[in-house]
Design an enzyme around this catalytic site. Sequence first.
Site, PDB file in Angstrom:
ATOM      1  N   GLU A 150      -3.031  -3.007  -4.724  1.00 24.16           N
ATOM      2  CA  GLU A 150      -4.400  -3.597  -4.389  1.00 24.16           C
ATOM      3  C   GLU A 150      -5.468  -2.588  -4.734  1.00 24.16           C
ATOM      4  OE1 GLU A 150      -4.592  -4.515  -0.116  1.00 24.16           O
ATOM      5  OE2 GLU A 150      -3.798  -6.378  -0.470  1.00 24.16           O
TER       6      GLU A 150
ATOM      7  N   CYS B  12       0.936  -1.141  -0.024  1.00 26.14           N
ATOM      8  CA  CYS B  12       0.014   0.090  -0.024  1.00 26.14           C
ATOM      9  C   CYS B  12       0.738   1.102  -0.047  1.00 26.14           C
ATOM     10  CB  CYS B  12      -0.779   0.036   1.214  1.00 26.14           C
ATOM     11  SG  CYS B  12      -2.220  -1.275   1.196  1.00 26.14           S
TER      12      CYS B  12
HETATM   13  O1  AHR Z   1       1.517  -6.549   3.600  1.00 22.82           O
HETATM   14  C1  AHR Z   1       0.772  -5.449   4.052  1.00 22.82           C
HETATM   15  C2  AHR Z   1      -0.388  -4.713   3.350  1.00 22.82           C
HETATM   16  O2  AHR Z   1      -1.174  -5.806   3.028  1.00 22.82           O
HETATM   17  C3  AHR Z   1       0.368  -4.330   2.034  1.00 22.82           C
HETATM   18  O3  AHR Z   1       0.815  -2.951   2.056  1.00 22.82           O
HETATM   19  C4  AHR Z   1      -1.022  -4.235   0.936  1.00 22.82           C
HETATM   20  O4  AHR Z   1      -0.801  -4.584  -0.230  1.00 22.82           O
HETATM   21  C5  AHR Z   1      -2.012  -5.428   1.866  1.00 22.82           C
HETATM   22  O5  AHR Z   1      -3.067  -4.784   1.992  1.00 22.82           O
END
Ligand code: AHR
Length: 661
Positions: A378, A243
């Site tokens: 995501e 994220c």
């Molecule tokens: O791995 C932690 C978080 O999980 C990542 O940043 C994201 O891609 C997912 O929601």
Amino acid sequence: MNLVSRVISLCAVALAGAGVTVSAAELVIRADKPGAPVQPTMYGLFFEDINYAADGGLYAEMVKNRSFEFPQSLMGWNSFGNVEVLTEGAPFERNPHYVRLSDPGHREKRTGLDNEGYFGVAFRVGEEYRFSVWARTPAGGTSKIRVELIDPASMGETQVMAKADLAVDGKEWRKYTLTLRPSETVAKGRLRIFLDSPEAVDLEHVSLFPADTWKGHENGLRKDLAQKLADIHPGLLRFPGGCIVEGTELPDRYQWKNTVGPVENRPLNRNRWEYTFPHRYFPDYFQSYGLGFYEYFLLAEEIGAAPLPVLNVGLVCQYQNKDPKAHVPVDELQPYIQDALDLVEFANGDTTTVWGALRASMGHPAPFGLRYLAIGNEQWGPEYPERLAPFIEAMRKAYPDIKIVGSSGPGSEGDKFDYLWPEMRRLKADLVDEHFYRPEEWFLSQGARYDNYDRKGPKVFAGEYACHGKGRKWNHFNAALLEAAFMTGLERNADVVHMATYAPLFAHVEGWQWRPDMIWFDNLNSVATASYYVQQLYATHKGTNVLPLTMDKKPVTGAEGQHGLFASAVVDSQAGCYIVKVANTSDTPVPLTLRFDGLKKKSPLTSARVITLSAPDGDLLAENTLAEPSRIVPEEAGLQVSGSTLSTTLPAKTFAVYILR
Ligand code: AHR
């Protein structure tokens, strides 16, 4: 033989002591039918600056807020005496703040400041620490500072564990360095700087690294942590997230161009993991970008992993920001697309190109060999494909060999997933990233997840996964066992699954926001979890080609009647061995026969060994900790083979890797 084996598998074996009865399992491996190649990228690493994985973790810088750019300029610092924060005449335009230390006004008073580091400044006796600072004297003469490593909690005569003097000359900004050698090991120390002369001094980019970094790089990585990554022998390194790529608002997004070039001039950015979870809030969590894209590419190269950068697709975090206007309008994506094209040039371009020249100036004239690029993390909804499409079009035109990884959203199934997979097919993404942080039952039910995937569409990148025990959200053995079980399904389907990365990778014991994680650390030590060993066992025994493996003619996926077993087999044609991985998720030991069909010679198997991972004293919730790092570690034993068969017993709740020559 078939009849005999059927008899064995029907035969009930009374287990001594336990009084449990379980039938034997015969796994048949077709040695003469090597199938899909296991991709070199199959088992890799996912890196994100979450849990203080970068600043305060893998990135070996020990000074927090070294450029005085945090929103509160002296966050992380204690200042005393006559200290000002200034910007006029700063040496680095993207990090404009520096400090001026001036005379405190009385012979007995002091001016200076000390830094608390990340959860303390930790140092070891016998090691060397490289202090550096950019400095000048505003009046143009000579000024002196004293630099110390201290233990503020010391009960001894002195807090000072190491010290050195530094003379700063003249009005021009220059970099000064010195070495500190502590007399004691201290976990929660500080870096202290005194002004030691009447003349004032200006300081900027105050830095402290262990001299002994991974591969000795000056802007380097913590050796124990990087070594743990190398020891997995990963085939892939995905970076920088997660994220973190998206940003809560567009200015917070990860911009790779801000992370390259001289480290002193890389601008600070917010880190969303500062505020994502108010119940684990870390107001001092920022991204210094000292560990930037050049360092990621270099790390990938040095641990033998293919680099997989992921870039922002023009969408902010869809969890955190519901405002449709927060995203980049589709017709304004060009700068984002250009960033992606420039990244390929940075990684692979000739040194005569703009970005290739920058890479060369940073110390790596040879290309980094970038082959994969993920666009979007995501994401979900039509917002995503409509933005991804122009990226793909531009990338195909400029760099047709680059494989593009698209996203299937945040979940392992459901509406978002079902919408995005066909979209990724339509857009002809090369791989699709799937994420699943799921509980035990999910992992137990997914052994056959990929058996019926479309073989003609994009390949799968299982980009973020971990078993999150229900109400037991830590790195216990059972979670690792279920991950191992699930991974047999990845391996059996290596024709469609080309990459898989457990997530997240690192967590500081005092600074985590998310668990479980693969490697935990404090400022001095680190510990590999049971999940780490599962990843390592797979990556170091991935073989070259999948072999068909069945029980009663069916794949072994933990299905009804399969004794809770999950299994996969590969041949390693380079090492000249067969490798069979079996996870016994049941509560009872299972008498196991591995039968190799289709071997050419009469007594073809000459030796066998097994590496097992099991719960200490049967404690499924056991974990490795910094205090007890070796509770769960792989154990190796020799086994007898006979002809083309290996007969053994696989203990309950155990993951086993059988290696047969
Ligand atoms: O791995 C932690 C978080 O999980 C990542 O940043 C994201 O891609 C997912 O929601």
